[in-house]
Design an enzyme around this catalytic site. Structure first.
Site, mmCIF file in Angstrom:
data_model
loop_
_atom_site.group_PDB
_atom_site.id
_atom_site.type_symbol
_atom_site.label_atom_id
_atom_site.label_comp_id
_atom_site.label_asym_id
_atom_site.label_seq_id
_atom_site.Cartn_x
_atom_site.Cartn_y
_atom_site.Cartn_z
ATOM 1 N N GLY A 107 0.817 -1.215 0.000
ATOM 2 C CA GLY A 107 0.000 0.000 0.000
ATOM 3 C C GLY A 107 0.846 1.258 0.000
ATOM 4 N N LEU A 108 2.029 1.184 -0.610
ATOM 5 C CA LEU A 108 2.918 2.348 -0.623
ATOM 6 C C LEU A 108 2.782 3.186 -1.892
ATOM 7 C CD1 LEU A 108 6.159 0.826 1.006
ATOM 8 C CD2 LEU A 108 4.438 2.273 2.083
ATOM 9 N N GLY A 109 1.717 2.945 -2.649
ATOM 10 C CA GLY A 109 1.405 3.859 -3.746
ATOM 11 C C GLY A 109 2.075 3.548 -5.068
ATOM 12 N N SER A 110 2.300 2.257 -5.362
ATOM 13 C CA SER A 110 2.978 1.918 -6.620
ATOM 14 C C SER A 110 2.149 2.337 -7.845
ATOM 15 C CB SER A 110 3.290 0.422 -6.672
ATOM 16 O OG SER A 110 2.113 -0.325 -6.488
ATOM 17 N N SER A 111 0.827 2.236 -7.767
ATOM 18 C CA SER A 111 -0.014 2.557 -8.939
ATOM 19 C C SER A 111 0.071 4.038 -9.290
ATOM 20 C CB SER A 111 -1.475 2.213 -8.673
ATOM 21 O OG SER A 111 -1.602 0.906 -8.234
ATOM 22 N N ALA A 112 -0.024 4.891 -8.267
ATOM 23 C CA ALA A 112 0.048 6.337 -8.518
ATOM 24 C C ALA A 112 1.414 6.706 -9.082
ATOM 25 C CB ALA A 112 -0.223 7.108 -7.227
ATOM 26 N N ASP A 154 -1.603 10.474 -3.309
ATOM 27 C CA ASP A 154 -0.506 9.576 -3.679
ATOM 28 C C ASP A 154 0.201 10.059 -4.944
ATOM 29 O OD1 ASP A 154 -2.873 9.039 -4.997
ATOM 30 O OD2 ASP A 154 -2.882 6.886 -4.594
#
Ligand code: MEV
Length: 325
Positions: A107-112, A154
């Site tokens: 949940g560390l924002g890889s998609s954003a 994010d």
């Protein structure tokens, strides 16, 4: 053929999650884990994607089908970023994209980060000068196209880097100059689906709007105070505010027994304060510490069945790593 590599960091929500979706402020910092997007122009009228980290090897689509037909979920942030870029700048050509970086599990924002890197890489390939806010707007649009929900914090973290005071849709993106912030991050082992957690809060809102609005107002007030504490390096105060933020998140129903257990353990081991970070349900907790507390807090997380994530924070935002003509 022209080629560029762009990288952007992941993020960690410090305070204000969920409330930020309803117009209240939040504070986010970046983590020293970066997504990388390599993009190259190609002679073929085709979009190709390789993302070994998410098991996509030979995904390809004709340019006139981009954003249409079936899109594998793992390819969606890149493909929709590409579509949005083409729609805005009306420039099109074959392109090959390769992504790599850290796992989406925490949940560390890889998609954003991937969405932002794709937009920036395309701007370099097509010689379009985009400001950070323009990159943000297109990346945020991409996130909304894929998951319909989200405040955009994010994407702002990935692009601007450092530590930010942020409000919904990037109306305020204020970089905070901070020194000496020490955090321990603990992963619960459970991957969260952000959209379902946002929907859970939406349901709560439907069943008792007045109560939930009150909680959001209380979170907003503590985020504003936390910003001052953070700027002053008043860790004791910041820790207290993080603990209050956690109580409000528990009231919203987004914490979990495992997260609560890890949070209790780190508080007992001496941390100034601790809370879940992000959507809740799983993912990570964040504990505020000093350097000499770090070891005992890490052991407390492991003792409560969590895993510590060793990473720096407050790192630079999106950047071009290399470009070749
Ligand atoms: C998720 O990491 C944080 C939320 O506030 C959603 C968002 O702001 O996009 C729950």
């Amino acid at each position: 053929m022209k080629q560029v590599t762009v990288s952007a960091p992941g993020k960690l929500m410090l305070l204000g999650e969920h409330a930020v979706v309803y117009g209240r402020p939040c504070i986010v910092t970046t983590v020293n884990k970066r997504m990388k997007v390599q993009a190259a122009l190609s002679d073929e009228s085709i979009f190709k994607l390789a993302a070994e980290d998410v098991a996509i090897n030979e995904y390809a689509k004709p340019l006139d089908r981009i954003g249409k037909d079936e899109i594998p979920p793992k390819a969606s942030f890149v493909e929709m970023a590409l579509r949005n870029f083409y729609l805005k700048y009306k420039t099109i050509s074959g392109v090959c994209i390769t992504t790599s970086g850290f796992s989406s599990d925490f949940g560390l924002g890889s998609s954003a980060s991937v969405a932002a890197c794709t937009v920036k890489a395309l701007s370099c390939l097509f010689d379009i000068n985009m400001s950070p806010k323009e990159i943000f707007d297109l990346s945020y649009q991409t996130i909304l196209d894929v998951q319909q929900e989200g405040s955009g914090f994010d994407a702002a973290a990935a692009i601007y880097g450092g530590t930010l005071y942020y409000t919904f849709r990037g109306e305020i993106i204020e970089p905070l100059t901070i020194n000496g912030l020490e955090l321990v991050i603990g992963y619960s082992g459970v991957k969260t689906d952000t959209v379902s957690m946002v929907n859970l809060v939406k349901e709560k809102m439907k069943s008792y709007k007045k109560g939930v609005e009150k909680i959001f107002d209380n979170i907003a007030a503590l985020v504003i105070e936390a910003k001052e504490a953070l700027l002053m390096g008043n860790w004791e105060r910041l820790g207290t505010l993080m603990d209050f933020n956690q109580s409000y998140l528990e009231d919203l129903g987004v914490s979990s027994p495992k997260l609560n257990q890890m949070i209790s353990a780190v508080r007992l081991s001496g941390a100034y304060g601790a809370k879940l970070s992000g959507a809740g349900g799983g993912d990570c907790i964040v504990a505020l510490v000093t350097a000499d507390m770090r070891k005992s807090v890490e052991l407390a997380i492991q003792g409560a069945g969590g895993e510590t994530i060793d990473t720096g924070i407050n790192v630079p935002g999106i950047k071009t790593e290399e470009q070749m003509k």
